[in-house]
Design a protein around this motif. Structure first.
Motif, PDB file in Angstrom:
ATOM      1  N   ILE A   1      32.650  23.017  52.391  1.00 38.38           N
ATOM      2  CA  ILE A   1      32.751  21.588  52.090  1.00 38.38           C
ATOM      3  C   ILE A   1      32.241  21.365  50.674  1.00 38.38           C
ATOM      4  CG2 ILE A   1      31.688  19.323  52.524  1.00 38.38           C
ATOM      5  CD1 ILE A   1      31.945  19.837  55.491  1.00 38.38           C
ATOM      6  N   GLU A   2      32.995  20.584  49.911  1.00 38.41           N
ATOM      7  CA  GLU A   2      32.553  20.168  48.583  1.00 38.41           C
ATOM      8  C   GLU A   2      31.801  18.853  48.736  1.00 38.41           C
ATOM      9  OE1 GLU A   2      35.278  20.392  44.979  1.00 38.41           O
ATOM     10  OE2 GLU A   2      35.011  18.208  45.147  1.00 38.41           O
ATOM     11  N   ILE A   3      30.516  18.859  48.399  1.00 36.36           N
ATOM     12  CA  ILE A   3      29.697  17.650  48.520  1.00 36.36           C
ATOM     13  C   ILE A   3      29.952  16.764  47.310  1.00 36.36           C
ATOM     14  CG2 ILE A   3      27.375  16.722  48.792  1.00 36.36           C
ATOM     15  CD1 ILE A   3      26.502  19.454  49.855  1.00 36.36           C
ATOM     16  N   ASN A   4      30.543  15.595  47.549  1.00 30.95           N
ATOM     17  CA  ASN A   4      30.879  14.691  46.453  1.00 30.95           C
ATOM     18  C   ASN A   4      29.788  13.659  46.181  1.00 30.95           C
ATOM     19  OD1 ASN A   4      33.474  15.827  45.996  1.00 30.95           O
ATOM     20  ND2 ASN A   4      34.252  14.753  47.787  1.00 30.95           N
ATOM     21  N   GLY A   5      28.961  13.358  47.192  1.00 32.87           N
ATOM     22  CA  GLY A   5      27.939  12.336  47.021  1.00 32.87           C
ATOM     23  C   GLY A   5      26.928  12.675  45.956  1.00 32.87           C
ATOM     24  N   THR A   6      26.763  13.969  45.674  1.00 33.60           N
ATOM     25  CA  THR A   6      25.798  14.396  44.652  1.00 33.60           C
ATOM     26  C   THR A   6      26.247  14.020  43.242  1.00 33.60           C
ATOM     27  OG1 THR A   6      26.862  16.570  44.763  1.00 33.60           O
ATOM     28  CG2 THR A   6      24.829  16.271  46.009  1.00 33.60           C
ATOM     29  N   PHE A   7      27.503  13.647  43.105  1.00 38.30           N
ATOM     30  CA  PHE A   7      28.002  13.176  41.812  1.00 38.30           C
ATOM     31  C   PHE A   7      27.387  11.819  41.481  1.00 38.30           C
ATOM     32  CE2 PHE A   7      31.297  10.807  39.371  1.00 38.30           C
ATOM     33  CZ  PHE A   7      31.423  11.641  38.268  1.00 38.30           C
ATOM     34  N   TYR A   8      27.115  11.029  42.521  1.00 34.90           N
ATOM     35  CA  TYR A   8      26.664   9.652  42.342  1.00 34.90           C
ATOM     36  C   TYR A   8      25.153   9.471  42.446  1.00 34.90           C
ATOM     37  CZ  TYR A   8      31.629   8.813  43.028  1.00 34.90           C
ATOM     38  OH  TYR A   8      32.989   8.839  42.905  1.00 34.90           O
ATOM     39  N   SER A   9      24.478  10.306  43.237  1.00 33.86           N
ATOM     40  CA  SER A   9      23.042  10.092  43.435  1.00 33.86           C
ATOM     41  C   SER A   9      22.331  11.377  43.828  1.00 33.86           C
ATOM     42  CB  SER A   9      22.814   9.024  44.512  1.00 33.86           C
ATOM     43  OG  SER A   9      23.373   9.443  45.749  1.00 33.86           O
ATOM     44  N   ARG A  10      21.010  11.388  43.644  1.00 30.61           N
ATOM     45  CA  ARG A  10      20.172  12.516  44.035  1.00 30.61           C
ATOM     46  C   ARG A  10      19.976  12.507  45.550  1.00 30.61           C
ATOM     47  NH1 ARG A  10      16.807  14.935  40.239  1.00 30.61           N
ATOM     48  NH2 ARG A  10      15.174  15.210  41.800  1.00 30.61           N
ATOM     49  N   GLN A  11      19.687  13.695  46.072  1.00 29.23           N
ATOM     50  CA  GLN A  11      19.380  13.840  47.487  1.00 29.23           C
ATOM     51  C   GLN A  11      17.955  14.389  47.619  1.00 29.23           C
ATOM     52  OE1 GLN A  11      21.777  12.769  49.634  1.00 29.23           O
ATOM     53  NE2 GLN A  11      23.080  12.358  47.838  1.00 29.23           N
ATOM     54  N   LYS A  12      17.309  14.086  48.732  1.00 33.62           N
ATOM     55  CA  LYS A  12      15.961  14.588  48.977  1.00 33.62           C
ATOM     56  C   LYS A  12      16.025  16.041  49.460  1.00 33.62           C
ATOM     57  CE  LYS A  12      14.218  10.023  50.289  1.00 33.62           C
ATOM     58  NZ  LYS A  12      13.619   9.219  51.372  1.00 33.62           N
ATOM     59  N   PRO A  13      15.007  16.851  49.156  1.00 33.15           N
ATOM     60  CA  PRO A  13      14.988  18.227  49.650  1.00 33.15           C
ATOM     61  C   PRO A  13      15.198  18.312  51.165  1.00 33.15           C
ATOM     62  CG  PRO A  13      13.275  17.941  48.006  1.00 33.15           C
ATOM     63  CD  PRO A  13      13.848  16.579  48.262  1.00 33.15           C
ATOM     64  N   ALA A  14      14.644  17.355  51.895  1.00 34.35           N
ATOM     65  CA  ALA A  14      14.803  17.367  53.353  1.00 34.35           C
ATOM     66  C   ALA A  14      16.262  17.185  53.756  1.00 34.35           C
ATOM     67  CB  ALA A  14      13.950  16.271  53.986  1.00 34.35           C
ATOM     68  N   THR A  15      17.016  16.447  52.962  1.00 36.96           N
ATOM     69  CA  THR A  15      18.437  16.240  53.263  1.00 36.96           C
ATOM     70  C   THR A  15      19.211  17.542  53.082  1.00 36.96           C
ATOM     71  OG1 THR A  15      18.329  13.928  52.584  1.00 36.96           O
ATOM     72  CG2 THR A  15      20.513  14.953  52.621  1.00 36.96           C
ATOM     73  N   TRP A  16      18.932  18.244  51.985  1.00 33.72           N
ATOM     74  CA  TRP A  16      19.592  19.530  51.752  1.00 33.72           C
ATOM     75  C   TRP A  16      19.273  20.500  52.893  1.00 33.72           C
ATOM     76  CZ3 TRP A  16      23.055  19.967  47.848  1.00 33.72           C
ATOM     77  CH2 TRP A  16      22.961  19.060  46.785  1.00 33.72           C
ATOM     78  N   ALA A  17      18.008  20.535  53.294  1.00 39.60           N
ATOM     79  CA  ALA A  17      17.596  21.440  54.375  1.00 39.60           C
ATOM     80  C   ALA A  17      18.286  21.079  55.686  1.00 39.60           C
ATOM     81  CB  ALA A  17      16.078  21.389  54.537  1.00 39.60           C
ATOM     82  N   ASP A  18      18.472  19.773  55.917  1.00 39.26           N
ATOM     83  CA  ASP A  18      19.129  19.317  57.143  1.00 39.26           C
ATOM     84  C   ASP A  18      20.597  19.732  57.144  1.00 39.26           C
ATOM     85  OD1 ASP A  18      19.159  17.686  59.634  1.00 39.26           O
ATOM     86  OD2 ASP A  18      20.505  16.413  58.459  1.00 39.26           O
ATOM     87  N   TRP A  19      21.264  19.621  55.996  1.00 35.49           N
ATOM     88  CA  TRP A  19      22.664  20.051  55.912  1.00 35.49           C
ATOM     89  C   TRP A  19      22.789  21.545  56.212  1.00 35.49           C
ATOM     90  CZ3 TRP A  19      23.700  17.285  50.599  1.00 35.49           C
ATOM     91  CH2 TRP A  19      23.859  15.902  50.816  1.00 35.49           C
ATOM     92  N   ALA A  20      21.865  22.312  55.682  1.00 32.78           N
ATOM     93  CA  ALA A  20      21.892  23.755  55.938  1.00 32.78           C
ATOM     94  C   ALA A  20      21.669  24.048  57.417  1.00 32.78           C
ATOM     95  CB  ALA A  20      20.834  24.451  55.090  1.00 32.78           C
ATOM     96  N   ARG A  21      20.751  23.318  58.022  1.00 40.74           N
ATOM     97  CA  ARG A  21      20.405  23.561  59.427  1.00 40.74           C
ATOM     98  C   ARG A  21      21.554  23.233  60.367  1.00 40.74           C
ATOM     99  NH1 ARG A  21      19.018  20.293  63.304  1.00 40.74           N
ATOM    100  NH2 ARG A  21      18.837  18.497  61.888  1.00 40.74           N
ATOM    101  N   ARG A  22      22.359  22.251  60.019  1.00 37.98           N
ATOM    102  CA  ARG A  22      23.383  21.751  60.946  1.00 37.98           C
ATOM    103  C   ARG A  22      24.746  22.430  60.793  1.00 37.98           C
ATOM    104  NH1 ARG A  22      24.641  16.128  60.839  1.00 37.98           N
ATOM    105  NH2 ARG A  22      23.802  15.732  58.764  1.00 37.98           N
ATOM    106  N   THR A  23      24.831  23.451  59.966  1.00 38.62           N
ATOM    107  CA  THR A  23      26.113  24.122  59.737  1.00 38.62           C
ATOM    108  C   THR A  23      26.028  25.590  60.135  1.00 38.62           C
ATOM    109  OG1 THR A  23      25.407  24.374  57.424  1.00 38.62           O
ATOM    110  CG2 THR A  23      26.915  22.561  57.916  1.00 38.62           C
ATOM    111  N   PRO A  24      27.177  26.225  60.426  1.00 37.50           N
ATOM    112  CA  PRO A  24      27.175  27.632  60.851  1.00 37.50           C
ATOM    113  C   PRO A  24      26.547  28.562  59.823  1.00 37.50           C
ATOM    114  CG  PRO A  24      29.312  26.602  61.278  1.00 37.50           C
ATOM    115  CD  PRO A  24      28.521  25.632  60.445  1.00 37.50           C
ATOM    116  N   ASP A  25      26.101  29.706  60.285  1.00 34.46           N
ATOM    117  CA  ASP A  25      25.390  30.659  59.421  1.00 34.46           C
ATOM    118  C   ASP A  25      26.216  31.104  58.225  1.00 34.46           C
ATOM    119  OD1 ASP A  25      23.203  30.515  61.067  1.00 34.46           O
ATOM    120  OD2 ASP A  25      23.630  32.384  62.131  1.00 34.46           O
ATOM    121  N   ASP A  26      27.531  31.227  58.405  1.00 36.29           N
ATOM    122  CA  ASP A  26      28.371  31.745  57.325  1.00 36.29           C
ATOM    123  C   ASP A  26      29.062  30.635  56.535  1.00 36.29           C
ATOM    124  OD1 ASP A  26      30.039  30.893  59.342  1.00 36.29           O
ATOM    125  OD2 ASP A  26      31.382  32.638  59.252  1.00 36.29           O
TER     126      ASP A  26
END
Length: 262
Positions: free
Chosen positions: A42-67
């Motif tokens: 997935i190409e994350i487009n929201g990062t073009f417009y605003s910053r994300q919190k470290p916890a948000t990045w970690a949550d995205w990683a946690r909720r997606t498959p290992d590969d």
């Protein structure tokens, strides 16, 4: 590079997809889990417009498959400036927002230039010099998307190749296509999806893109694309293909149809 092909979409939150992609009644809070189970990037487009919190990045990683892999669109405050060579502080701020929380799921960073940005060799060279090879212990891969015809210049291709930066290969009538291989991966954004076509692209078109993606992964420069220079020496490389914009409502179907062919 492994020669792996990843096919994805832009983002995962899009209202029309709740009628055409997500099952009826699927919780909005679980859309990332569903999308990441059906595409491989997935190409994350929201990062073009605003910053994300470290916890948000970690949550995205946690909720997606290992590969699974995310590509990340760089901040507009970096790329939408007249002099890109002055973007050093912005690049550092962008990288410091928590991307490292993705760990091995961090794919290429997309640096998309404004359509009005013209090729200036010195400016682009200095900008590329600012892009680090690693950050927080993670190797970084950079994809550059020019949107002005002046970038159809062998000097730009040479600069990108010298910095191991991939030039985004566009399939869009509005932007120049520069298919020259300049990095140890390729990055394509396919933007000609049509709403009247259930899979965005026709079956024949998808067959052709599957052939092209396999050629990229094998290290070749496939025929039928628009090059500035000559073919690049063959070696296996990862290939990223995103179905993005065009008739966005068809992007998931287009991505899944291409994955089936691969």
């Amino acid at each position: 590079m492994t020669g792996q092909i990843r096919v994805g979409i832009g983002g995962w939150t899009y209202e029309p997809w709740r009628e055409t992609f997500y099952p009826k009644g699927h919780p909005k809070a679980r859309e990332l889990e569903y999308a990441s189970a059906h595409v491989t990037a997935i190409e994350i487009n929201g990062t073009f417009y605003s910053r994300q919190k470290p916890a948000t990045w970690a949550d995205w990683a946690r909720r997606t498959p290992d590969d699974f892999v995310f590509s990340v669109k760089a901040s507009r405050y970096v790329v939408n400036r007249k002099v890109l060579a002055e973007a050093g502080e912005g690049i550092a701020n962008f990288l410091d927002q928590g991307l490292v929380e993705l760990g091995p799921k961090l794919g290429p960073i997309l640096w998309q230039f404004a359509g009005t940005k013209q090729f200036d060799r010195e400016d682009i060279a200095r900008f590329l010099d600012l892009l680090p090879e690693s950050h927080g212990g993670l190797r970084l891969r950079h994809a550059i998307e020019p949107r002005h015809e002046s970038f159809r210049d062998e000097a730009f291709v040479t600069l990108a190749r010298d910095h191991n930066a991939a030039i985004v290969i566009a399939d869009d009538e509005s932007w120049p296509q520069i298919a020259d291989i300049t990095a140890d991966f390729t990055y394509a954004r396919l933007q000609r999806q049509r709403e009247e076509e259930p899979t965005g692209y026709s079956s024949d078109e998808l067959d052709q893109w599957a052939k092209v993606a396999k050629s990229w992964a094998a290290g070749h420069s496939p025929e039928g694309l628009d090059y500035v220079g000559g073919p690049h020496p063959a070696e296996k490389r990862d290939a990223f293909v995103f179905m993005i914009n065009g008739a966005k409502v068809r992007a998931p179907a287009a991505a899944m149809a291409l994955i089936e062919r691969l």
